[in-house]
Scaffold this active site. Structure first.
Site, mmCIF file in Angstrom:
data_model
loop_
_atom_site.group_PDB
_atom_site.id
_atom_site.type_symbol
_atom_site.label_atom_id
_atom_site.label_comp_id
_atom_site.label_asym_id
_atom_site.label_seq_id
_atom_site.Cartn_x
_atom_site.Cartn_y
_atom_site.Cartn_z
ATOM 1 N N LYS A 1 47.560 28.542 44.141
ATOM 2 C CA LYS A 1 48.021 29.411 43.141
ATOM 3 C C LYS A 1 49.181 30.152 43.152
ATOM 4 O O LYS A 1 50.079 30.343 42.209
ATOM 5 C CB LYS A 1 47.006 30.279 42.190
ATOM 6 C CG LYS A 1 46.438 31.281 43.317
ATOM 7 C CD LYS A 1 46.856 32.497 43.163
ATOM 8 C CE LYS A 1 46.351 33.453 44.186
ATOM 9 N NZ LYS A 1 47.006 34.893 44.302
ATOM 10 N N ALA B 1 45.580 44.408 43.446
ATOM 11 C CA ALA B 1 45.056 45.739 44.041
ATOM 12 C C ALA B 1 45.134 46.999 42.971
ATOM 13 O O ALA B 1 44.664 47.851 43.120
ATOM 14 C CB ALA B 1 45.649 45.925 45.279
ATOM 15 N N THR C 1 48.027 35.450 38.261
ATOM 16 C CA THR C 1 49.318 35.475 39.243
ATOM 17 C C THR C 1 50.248 34.830 38.455
ATOM 18 O O THR C 1 51.453 35.208 38.978
ATOM 19 C CB THR C 1 48.845 34.635 40.515
ATOM 20 O OG1 THR C 1 47.539 34.976 40.937
ATOM 21 C CG2 THR C 1 49.937 34.903 41.650
ATOM 22 N N VAL D 1 54.859 40.901 51.516
ATOM 23 C CA VAL D 1 54.798 39.472 51.950
ATOM 24 C C VAL D 1 54.551 38.873 50.685
ATOM 25 O O VAL D 1 53.768 38.938 49.857
ATOM 26 C CB VAL D 1 53.583 39.474 52.917
ATOM 27 C CG1 VAL D 1 53.557 37.717 53.214
ATOM 28 C CG2 VAL D 1 53.999 39.942 54.100
ATOM 29 N N ASN E 1 54.368 37.030 43.966
ATOM 30 C CA ASN E 1 54.735 35.656 43.973
ATOM 31 C C ASN E 1 55.553 35.560 42.585
ATOM 32 O O ASN E 1 56.472 34.896 42.633
ATOM 33 C CB ASN E 1 53.690 34.801 43.969
ATOM 34 C CG ASN E 1 53.042 34.553 45.409
ATOM 35 O OD1 ASN E 1 53.606 34.320 46.198
ATOM 36 N ND2 ASN E 1 51.937 35.536 45.206
ATOM 37 N N TRP F 1 46.035 45.547 49.106
ATOM 38 C CA TRP F 1 44.637 45.054 48.833
ATOM 39 C C TRP F 1 43.671 45.583 49.562
ATOM 40 O O TRP F 1 42.563 46.113 49.249
ATOM 41 C CB TRP F 1 44.513 43.657 48.973
ATOM 42 C CG TRP F 1 43.454 42.669 48.475
ATOM 43 C CD1 TRP F 1 43.130 41.649 49.116
ATOM 44 C CD2 TRP F 1 42.709 43.199 47.380
ATOM 45 N NE1 TRP F 1 42.078 41.156 48.533
ATOM 46 C CE2 TRP F 1 41.687 42.126 47.280
ATOM 47 C CE3 TRP F 1 42.614 44.126 46.347
ATOM 48 C CZ2 TRP F 1 40.820 41.846 46.091
ATOM 49 C CZ3 TRP F 1 41.639 43.918 45.279
ATOM 50 C CH2 TRP F 1 40.529 42.910 45.226
#
Length: 331
Positions: A188, A137, A245, A276, A253, A11
């Site tokens: 989210k 990104a 997402t 991460v 995620n 990002w």
């Protein structure tokens, strides 16, 4: 403007390229000397944003003090778990009134603070804002049309952020609701883990649609109890970010949730994603906030059971479907 992006992950790198295209003087900072050397040599974030060229005029550095000095805008783009430690390192060098834009998404588990609150807790003399919304990104780096929202305590700061980032493929709105923007962004990720689990378990579109819909209801209940605005959760950093997402293969995620649904442990899933997974770190904090504000968050509760209590993902599904019957709207 003179701009520094602090954090050279996917990002941070995408935003540095975007800001450079907007004719700003851009510096990209990383704490990792090897990462700096790699980016400087290859002019590409090979591991985290392959295929996106980093223009030669972007300076890449490990010098934090030099990255902060005399900059008009500082973009804090480290993962949420490193926002406090990075802010603490920055604090001695930040000038009075210098502007910091947080682009990380998360809630600090130990304090239940959002990321701008963490920054303000460590850096007392800065003007702090936030930029958030449905913005992978990988797509921003490829100039795919994207729309986000900039939040700040005052309109002037929000509009400076808006002007710095906005261009023909990256549209920026403004909002005073920093609480709502950051809660939508953080929560989210928790729901996206659940969406990935749904896919990993082999369920269908009906299930995904139900999860997204009840997920935004859950986020809105908690967010408004904490002072956020309803319209924020119906906007870009709420339902917009939740949709992207929960449905995209770019989402770490969702991808981690998918692996958990396939039978991997939480740690195994994070190891395989290799980046991460913010939702794992926000899940406990989200549950703690719900308990503090006495708000029901059944999806978040079940995600915590799966992530941290060893409950098989398939066993969490009946717990959601067989809850006490209720109404969607008040009679």
């Amino acid at each position: 403007m003179k701009v520094s992006v602090l954090g050279a992950g996917s990002w941070g790198t995408a935003l540095a390229v975007l800001l450079c295209e907007n004719e700003h003087e851009v510096t990209l900072w990383s704490i990792d000397k090897q990462e700096v050397a790699m980016i400087d040599e290859k002019r590409e974030q090979v591991e985290k944003l392959p295929g996106v060229r980093i223009p030669d005029r972007i300076a890449v550095t490990n010098d934090l003090e030099g990255s902060i000095a005399e900059r008009d805008l500082l973009i804090l783009a480290v993962p949420s778990i490193f926002v406090r430690s990075t802010s603490r390192m920055m604090a001695p060098y930040v000038e009075d009134g210098q502007m910091i834009v947080n682009v990380a998404k998360g809630i600090e588990e130990s304090t239940l603070m959002n990321m701008t609150e963490v920054i303000e807790d460590e850096i007392h003399n800065a003007r702090v804002g936030v930029l958030s919304g449905p913005s992978h990104a990988e797509e921003v780096g490829r100039r795919i049309p994207t729309t986000v929202v900039a939040g700040a305590h005052d309109r002037e700061t929000a509009e400076v952020i808006q002007d710095a980032f906005m261009n023909s493929f990256f549209r920026v709105y403004t909002s005073p609701d920093m609480v709502g923007i950051e809660l939508g962004a953080a929560l989210k990720n928790v729901i996206a883990l659940a969406a990935g689990i749904v896919d990993g378990l082999g369920f269908g579109d009906n299930t995904k649609a139900a999860l997204i819909t009840r997920g935004i209801a859950e986020i809105t209940r908690l967010g408004t109890a904490m002072g956020g605005r309803v319209e924020t959760f119906a906007g870009l950093s709420g339902i917009g970010d939740l949709i992207v997402t929960c449905t995209s293969t770019h989402s770490r995620n969702h991808n981690a949730g998918y692996l958990i649904g396939q039978g991997k442990s939480c740690q195994e899933a994070m190891d395989q994603v290799k980046m991460v997974v913010e939702g794992v770190y926000s899940a406990k904090a989200a549950l703690a906030l719900a308990e503090k504000y006495q708000v029901e968050v059944p999806i978040t509760e079940q995600i915590n059971r799966v992530l941290f209590d060893g409950v098989p993902a398939m066993d969490a599904v009946p717990s959601l479907l067989l809850r006490n019957r209720t109404a969607e709207s008040e009679w």
